[in-house]
Design an enzyme around this catalytic site. Structure first.
Site, PDB file in Angstrom:
ATOM      1  N   ASN A  55      -0.263   2.415  -3.803  1.00 42.77           N
ATOM      2  CA  ASN A  55      -1.354   2.216  -2.706  1.00 42.77           C
ATOM      3  C   ASN A  55      -0.537   1.789  -1.381  1.00 42.77           C
ATOM      4  O   ASN A  55      -0.148   0.499  -1.557  1.00 42.77           O
ATOM      5  CB  ASN A  55      -2.243   1.082  -3.204  1.00 42.77           C
ATOM      6  CG  ASN A  55      -3.174   0.835  -1.961  1.00 42.77           C
ATOM      7  OD1 ASN A  55      -3.244   1.514  -1.087  1.00 42.77           O
ATOM      8  ND2 ASN A  55      -4.214  -0.118  -2.546  1.00 42.77           N
TER       9      ASN A  55
ATOM     10  N   LYS B 215      -1.318   1.235   1.406  1.00 41.33           N
ATOM     11  CA  LYS B 215      -2.106   0.347   2.225  1.00 41.33           C
ATOM     12  C   LYS B 215      -2.188   0.691   3.557  1.00 41.33           C
ATOM     13  O   LYS B 215      -1.781   1.819   4.231  1.00 41.33           O
ATOM     14  CB  LYS B 215      -2.196  -1.320   1.983  1.00 41.33           C
ATOM     15  CG  LYS B 215      -2.096  -1.431   0.621  1.00 41.33           C
ATOM     16  CD  LYS B 215      -2.166  -3.069   0.415  1.00 41.33           C
ATOM     17  CE  LYS B 215      -2.396  -3.177  -1.378  1.00 41.33           C
ATOM     18  NZ  LYS B 215      -2.153  -4.763  -1.514  1.00 41.33           N
TER      19      LYS B 215
ATOM     20  N   HIS C  92     -11.322  -1.883  -3.879  1.00 44.33           N
ATOM     21  CA  HIS C  92      -9.816  -2.756  -4.018  1.00 44.33           C
ATOM     22  C   HIS C  92     -10.506  -4.054  -3.285  1.00 44.33           C
ATOM     23  O   HIS C  92     -11.510  -4.265  -2.596  1.00 44.33           O
ATOM     24  CB  HIS C  92      -9.171  -2.087  -2.902  1.00 44.33           C
ATOM     25  CG  HIS C  92      -7.866  -2.622  -2.902  1.00 44.33           C
ATOM     26  ND1 HIS C  92      -7.281  -3.960  -2.223  1.00 44.33           N
ATOM     27  CD2 HIS C  92      -6.564  -2.526  -3.868  1.00 44.33           C
ATOM     28  CE1 HIS C  92      -6.197  -4.330  -2.462  1.00 44.33           C
ATOM     29  NE2 HIS C  92      -5.798  -3.382  -3.437  1.00 44.33           N
TER      30      HIS C  92
ATOM     31  N   GLU D 135      -9.166  -5.846  -1.009  1.00 38.41           N
ATOM     32  CA  GLU D 135      -8.907  -6.191   0.243  1.00 38.41           C
ATOM     33  C   GLU D 135     -10.315  -5.632   1.098  1.00 38.41           C
ATOM     34  O   GLU D 135     -11.101  -6.446   1.698  1.00 38.41           O
ATOM     35  CB  GLU D 135      -7.958  -5.570   0.821  1.00 38.41           C
ATOM     36  CG  GLU D 135      -6.520  -6.304   0.466  1.00 38.41           C
ATOM     37  CD  GLU D 135      -5.175  -5.558   0.156  1.00 38.41           C
ATOM     38  OE1 GLU D 135      -5.298  -4.466   0.626  1.00 38.41           O
ATOM     39  OE2 GLU D 135      -4.564  -6.330  -0.513  1.00 38.41           O
TER      40      GLU D 135
ATOM     41  N   GLY E  95      -0.046  -8.992  -3.618  1.00 41.97           N
ATOM     42  CA  GLY E  95       0.872  -9.394  -2.454  1.00 41.97           C
ATOM     43  C   GLY E  95       1.462 -10.808  -2.448  1.00 41.97           C
ATOM     44  O   GLY E  95       1.974 -11.317  -1.373  1.00 41.97           O
TER      45      GLY E  95
ATOM     46  N   SER F  40       1.526  -7.468  -7.588  1.00 43.77           N
ATOM     47  CA  SER F  40       3.011  -7.829  -7.590  1.00 43.77           C
ATOM     48  C   SER F  40       3.700  -7.298  -8.857  1.00 43.77           C
ATOM     49  O   SER F  40       4.637  -7.678  -9.231  1.00 43.77           O
ATOM     50  CB  SER F  40       3.067  -9.336  -7.498  1.00 43.77           C
ATOM     51  OG  SER F  40       2.521  -9.961  -6.501  1.00 43.77           O
TER      52      SER F  40
END
Ligand code: 13P
Length: 253
Positions: free
Chosen positions: A9, A11, A98, A100, A176, A216
């Site tokens: 991904n 992003k 997701h 986010e 992240g 991560s």
């Protein structure tokens, strides 16, 4: 046995040119490799680069993924992209829900459900993302949170369709942050999700749905996570932005 699935991904990273370069490197690195048949591989560049990258990955083991989609085919939905549009470009997977968009842009369980239904209706594969925040984990409500997200996303989805889907368990606190869930923490939630799918759809479906881990994941910790019995792949952010680190994870799978 479930085939592992590794999806990058990207992003909001990389220009169209940079995306094309990375996709080209990845396709070259996968060429003729034995792992290409054993692992499903996908990349989700920015929408702007989908068309360009589609041409690059065509005929290779690398499949195209999109980072989201709207549930209508067209209309007055400024800023949105339809599943139809993605399909026309040869997109295979669509990442939905997701954390986010959920935490930053007001994405709701109800919308994730509409999107899941639409993606399936168009014959693409949804990657339904679920996961708890740190506060929720510390409050011991991880299963409740993840369970609610899964149940909501699959409202009205038949067993036949559910079997085609992919779920990504992404603990929000691990995204992240460099802080990965331990192998045991990941396995426990994956097992819970598979148990829930069994309750919802029966064991035949529960056994075929692939559940990715995300948060991560990198080449160094991928093998431990990917050897857990219910961890069937990874949804990779940061480590998918460089061909070597992404390839390391694919090889681990
Ligand atoms: P990181 O791998 O950068 O933690 O991101 C995970 C993720 O959000 C993938 O969708």
């Amino acid at each position: 046995m479930r085939k592992k699935i590794i999806v990058g991904n990207w992003k909001m990273n990389k220009s169209v040119e940079e995306s094309a370069k990375l996709a080209t490197e990845l396709v070259a690195a996968c060429k003729g490799q034995a792992f290409s048949d054993k692992v499903d591989i996908g990349i989700a560049p920015t929408y702007l680069a989908l068309d360009r990258v589609a041409g690059i990955v065509k005929g290779s083991p690398v499949k195209l993924a999109a980072q989201d989609a709207h549930w209508e085919n067209q209309g007055a939905f400024t800023s949105k992209i339809s599943v139809d549009m993605l399909k026309a470009l040869g997109v295979t997977y669509v990442i939905l829900g997701h954390s986010e968009p959920r935490t930053l842009f007001g994405e709701t369980d109800a919308n994730v459900n509409k999107k899941t239904v639409k993606v399936l209706a168009e014959g693409l594969i949804p990657i339904v993302c679920v996961g708890e925040t740190l506060a929720e984990r510390e409050g011991n409500i991880t299963e409740k949170v993840v369970g609610t997200q899964v149940r909501a996303a699959y409202q009205g989805v038949s067993a036949l369709d559910a079997a085609k889907t992919v779920i990504a368990y992404e603990p929000v606190w691990a995204i992240g942050t460099g802080r990965t869930a331990s192998d045991d923490q990941a396995q426990a939630v994956h097992k819970y999700i598979r148990g829930l799918l069994k309750e919802m759809y029966g064991s035949e479906v529960a056994e075929v749905v692939r559940i990715q881990y995300g948060g991560s994941m990198k080449a160094e910790n991928a093998a431990g996570l990917l050897t857990q019995p219910d961890v069937d792949g990874g949804l990779i952010g940061g480590a998918s932005l460089k061909v070597d680190s992404f390839l390391g994870i694919i090889k681990a799978a």
